[in-house]
Design a protein around this motif. Structure first.
Motif, PDB file in Angstrom:
ATOM      1  N   PHE A   1       4.908  48.196  17.179  1.00 40.82           N
ATOM      2  CA  PHE A   1       6.018  49.140  17.249  1.00 40.82           C
ATOM      3  C   PHE A   1       6.279  49.775  15.885  1.00 40.82           C
ATOM      4  CE2 PHE A   1      10.455  50.200  16.535  1.00 40.82           C
ATOM      5  CZ  PHE A   1      10.634  51.174  17.506  1.00 40.82           C
TER       6      PHE A   1
ATOM      7  N   ASN B   1       5.806  44.782  20.795  1.00 40.09           N
ATOM      8  CA  ASN B   1       6.186  46.156  21.123  1.00 40.09           C
ATOM      9  C   ASN B   1       7.691  46.341  21.217  1.00 40.09           C
ATOM     10  OD1 ASN B   1       3.587  47.548  21.434  1.00 40.09           O
ATOM     11  ND2 ASN B   1       3.257  46.049  23.051  1.00 40.09           N
TER      12      ASN B   1
ATOM     13  N   ASN C   1       4.751  48.531  30.525  1.00 42.69           N
ATOM     14  CA  ASN C   1       5.373  49.772  30.087  1.00 42.69           C
ATOM     15  C   ASN C   1       4.992  50.935  30.997  1.00 42.69           C
ATOM     16  OD1 ASN C   1       7.190  49.483  27.940  1.00 42.69           O
ATOM     17  ND2 ASN C   1       5.546  49.208  26.463  1.00 42.69           N
TER      18      ASN C   1
END
Length: 240
Positions: free
Chosen positions: A69, A149, A189
């Motif tokens: 991230f 993430n 995701n």
């Protein structure tokens, strides 16, 4: 030439996570057959993984210990911040927004004014940013925290969203391939984004120029599902 070309392949895959054979051939200006031979050689050397016409680097555990991230947040920082700023024009008081866990949406969250809104998200950094706003009603998807993430994974997402009317879903993705298919790096995701695309009244894709003609691990859906797109790519590049 062969050694130089294969080194270029490794560099491209390091920059773009995963790329199709067609995209690699186009970027290096050689035939697909040449690229396939190079990829086969790199696979034999244990440097890459090939699957369904795409290739990605085979990372060692040491290479995977980083924070994706934060790496993504720094990548194309100014472009993403500018794209996020343009997205503010879509947001009005009283709306219910859904944001994904992308670094671009984090840039949007940092710029979001403290006005009466409802924000639903699966992003830990976005939650932390929204917690500072006094007038925003924050709803977190909750679930298991995926630390690398910085996002939550919740199998009960579908049931959770049944009572929520989403006016606008704002999101990004890992790439859009030549067929207009949107991709993400993880299945959870991609599932989150695909579901919100079906649920929301409107959707807004925030995508910088580096994401075009790229694929990744999990398919989200086609660009035809998206209401509008904000990008810094030149018009001639976006002919999907």
């Amino acid at each position: 030439m062969k050694i130089t070309r294969q080194a270029s392949l490794i560099q491209l895959l390091a920059e773009h996570v995963t790329l199709t054979t067609d995209a690699l051939a186009d970027r290096l200006g050689v035939s697909k057959e040449t690229i396939r031979r190079d990829l086969k050689a790199l696979q034999t050397q244990g440097k890459i993984v090939r699957r369904h016409g795409r290739a990605r680097l085979l990372h060692t555990p040491q290479q995977n210990d980083g924070e994706p991230f934060y790496t993504r947040r720094k990548s194309h920082y100014a472009d993403k911040a500018d794209i996020a700023r343009h997205a503010l024009n879509w947001i009005e008081k009283g709306m219910t927004l859904a944001l994904d866990a992308s670094s671009t949406c984090f840039h949007l969250a940092r710029q979001l004014p403290d006005i009466p809104l409802t924000v639903f998200t699966n992003s830990l950094p976005v939650c932390q940013e929204m917690a500072r706003r006094q007038h925003i009603n924050l709803i977190c998807s909750g679930g298991r925290l995926e630390r690398q993430n910085r996002c939550y994974v919740n199998p009960a997402l579908v049931a959770m969203l049944k009572s929520l009317e989403v006016d606008l879903f704002i999101f990004s993705c890992e790439g859009v391939d030549a067929s207009g298919e949107m991709w993400d790096s993880t299945k959870y995701n991609a599932t989150y984004k695909a579901h919100l695309l079906r649920r929301a009244n409107q959707s807004l894709l925030l995508i910088d120029k580096s994401k075009f003609y790229r694929a990744s691990e999990a398919k989200i859906g086609n660009l035809a599902l998206v209401t509008q797109m904000i990008t810094d790519a030149k018009p001639g590049m976006v002919h999907l």
